[in-house]
Design a protein around this motif. Structure first.
Motif, PDB file in Angstrom:
ATOM      1  N   ARG A  45      86.890  67.798  73.060  1.00  0.00           N
ATOM      2  CA  ARG A  45      86.343  67.406  71.886  1.00  0.00           C
ATOM      3  C   ARG A  45      86.954  66.471  71.181  1.00  0.00           C
ATOM      4  O   ARG A  45      86.524  65.535  70.493  1.00  0.00           O
ATOM      5  CB  ARG A  45      85.444  68.458  71.172  1.00  0.00           C
ATOM      6  N   ARG A  84      79.933  66.807  73.964  1.00  0.00           N
ATOM      7  CA  ARG A  84      79.497  67.952  74.698  1.00  0.00           C
ATOM      8  C   ARG A  84      79.013  67.320  76.118  1.00  0.00           C
ATOM      9  O   ARG A  84      78.550  68.334  76.896  1.00  0.00           O
ATOM     10  CB  ARG A  84      78.690  69.064  74.331  1.00  0.00           C
ATOM     11  N   ASP A  97      81.970  66.403  61.038  1.00  0.00           N
ATOM     12  CA  ASP A  97      82.004  67.958  61.592  1.00  0.00           C
ATOM     13  C   ASP A  97      82.333  68.773  60.166  1.00  0.00           C
ATOM     14  O   ASP A  97      83.294  68.741  59.598  1.00  0.00           O
ATOM     15  CB  ASP A  97      83.075  67.980  62.632  1.00  0.00           C
ATOM     16  N   ALA A 142      85.907  71.240  76.036  1.00  0.00           N
ATOM     17  CA  ALA A 142      84.347  70.802  75.894  1.00  0.00           C
ATOM     18  C   ALA A 142      84.192  69.821  77.222  1.00  0.00           C
ATOM     19  O   ALA A 142      82.975  69.907  77.507  1.00  0.00           O
ATOM     20  CB  ALA A 142      84.359  70.205  74.735  1.00  0.00           C
ATOM     21  N   GLU A 169      80.404  79.166  75.557  1.00  0.00           N
ATOM     22  CA  GLU A 169      80.237  80.212  74.683  1.00  0.00           C
ATOM     23  C   GLU A 169      79.224  81.007  75.023  1.00  0.00           C
ATOM     24  O   GLU A 169      78.236  80.674  75.491  1.00  0.00           O
ATOM     25  CB  GLU A 169      79.812  79.315  73.224  1.00  0.00           C
ATOM     26  N   GLU A 175      79.222  75.845  64.529  1.00  0.00           N
ATOM     27  CA  GLU A 175      79.571  74.438  64.871  1.00  0.00           C
ATOM     28  C   GLU A 175      79.052  73.634  65.883  1.00  0.00           C
ATOM     29  O   GLU A 175      79.139  72.527  65.797  1.00  0.00           O
ATOM     30  CB  GLU A 175      81.168  74.610  65.162  1.00  0.00           C
ATOM     31  N   ASP A 176      78.177  74.318  66.697  1.00  0.00           N
ATOM     32  CA  ASP A 176      77.633  73.719  67.898  1.00  0.00           C
ATOM     33  C   ASP A 176      76.221  73.202  67.550  1.00  0.00           C
ATOM     34  O   ASP A 176      75.250  72.652  68.218  1.00  0.00           O
ATOM     35  CB  ASP A 176      77.668  74.340  69.074  1.00  0.00           C
ATOM     36  N   TYR A 179      74.339  69.685  67.653  1.00  0.00           N
ATOM     37  CA  TYR A 179      73.852  69.418  69.194  1.00  0.00           C
ATOM     38  C   TYR A 179      72.592  69.506  69.635  1.00  0.00           C
ATOM     39  O   TYR A 179      72.085  69.120  70.429  1.00  0.00           O
ATOM     40  CB  TYR A 179      74.926  69.702  70.115  1.00  0.00           C
ATOM     41  N   TRP A 186      69.696  74.713  74.033  1.00  0.00           N
ATOM     42  CA  TRP A 186      71.282  75.174  74.067  1.00  0.00           C
ATOM     43  C   TRP A 186      71.257  75.869  75.634  1.00  0.00           C
ATOM     44  O   TRP A 186      72.125  75.721  76.382  1.00  0.00           O
ATOM     45  CB  TRP A 186      71.399  76.331  73.007  1.00  0.00           C
TER      46      TRP A 186
END
Length: 267
Positions: A45, A84, A97, A142, A169, A175-176, A179, A186
């Motif tokens: 990342r 990602r 971020d 990542a 994960e 934090e994701d 996306y 997901w």
């Protein structure tokens, strides 16, 4: 050309609507070689295509090829930014971020960019074998996550995939969230969910590894994914090597990875 070299190529991505860069390793005697296999190696990342230099791919590949431990191959390190490697937004955008203030989250059609621009560009520019049996994808952190979901979602393109300390994960982390639009999105890209809920081609070879000092879900994620793949009779291996989640860990194990991707075929 009597020795290997690395080329840096800048090209304009019509999908992302911006310039992107790729590092390309070409083995010794590339110009007189027959078509060669290709390994795509994806960065983490906070990294970029310079992972080619950070883990010293050129020196390690040169030595392994010279000693006939691996077949000559082309190695591609494309820039995928902090994306990602997924299709997260129709419009490319960089947002702060909220967890790591020093970097940005890059949204856009990064899966399409890799599959529909990078791979055709490499095949049209270099002397490659244009067949899944000679096309491999791997990555770190990542980039390992991106390699796994790309290989599982596009099994017609790749025959080997490696997730090296991959960012697997077990739940959707805060934090994701930028996306993914929802849990369905997901799960669509989560390598564990893909392997559990979809058919995996039996001849796809998978390599997983993590450090013995890794903490959190990544270490567990490899074990869970390995169990799923083994139950489905997929040729998968899962390793625990000394170290923790870092670029130094990847550098210390890059020879093992290259031997997996480039192992010589028996005559």
């Amino acid at each position: 050309m009597d020795r290997s070299k690395i080329e840096k190529i800048i090209f304009y991505s019509n999908i992302l609507r911006k310039e992107m860069q790729v590092c390309v390793y070409l083995p010794k005697n590339y110009e007189t070689s027959p078509p060669l296999p290709v390994l795509y190696f994806l960065h983490g990342r906070s990294g970029n295509e310079n992972i080619m230099f950070e883990v010293d791919i050129q020196t390690k590949a040169d030595l392994l090829i010279h000693n006939k431990n691996i077949e000559p191959l082309i190695i591609i390190c494309p820039r995928i930014e902090n994306s990602r490697g997924i299709n997260s937004s129709f419009n490319s955008q960089d947002i702060p971020d909220s967890i790591y203030n020093e970097r940005f989250i890059n949204l856009g059609m990064y899966e399409d960019y890799f599959i529909h621009e990078i791979i055709p560009f490499i095949d049209n520019t270099f002397n490659t074998i244009r067949d899944r049996k000679s096309r491999f994808v791997g990555g770190a952190s990542a980039g390992g996550y991106a390699a796994l979901h790309n290989a599982f979602r596009h099994q017609d393109l790749f025959s080997k995939v490696g997730g090296h300390m991959p960012a697997l994960e077990l739940t959707l982390e805060k934090e994701d969230m930028p996306y993914f639009q929802d849990m369905d999105t997901w799960e669509k890209y989560d390598p564990i969910s893909i392997a559990r809920n979809n058919k995996i081609i039996l001849d796809l070879e998978v390599y997983l590894d993590a450090g013995d000092k890794d903490e959190g879900e990544f270490y567990k994620g490899c074990s869970i994914l390995q169990d799923i793949l083994k139950k489905r009779a997929i040729n998968s291996q899962n390793h625990v090597f000394p170290g923790h989640h870092s670029i130094e860990y990847i550098k210390s194990n890059i020879e093992k990875y290259l031997e997996f991707y480039g192992k010589r075929t028996k005559k």
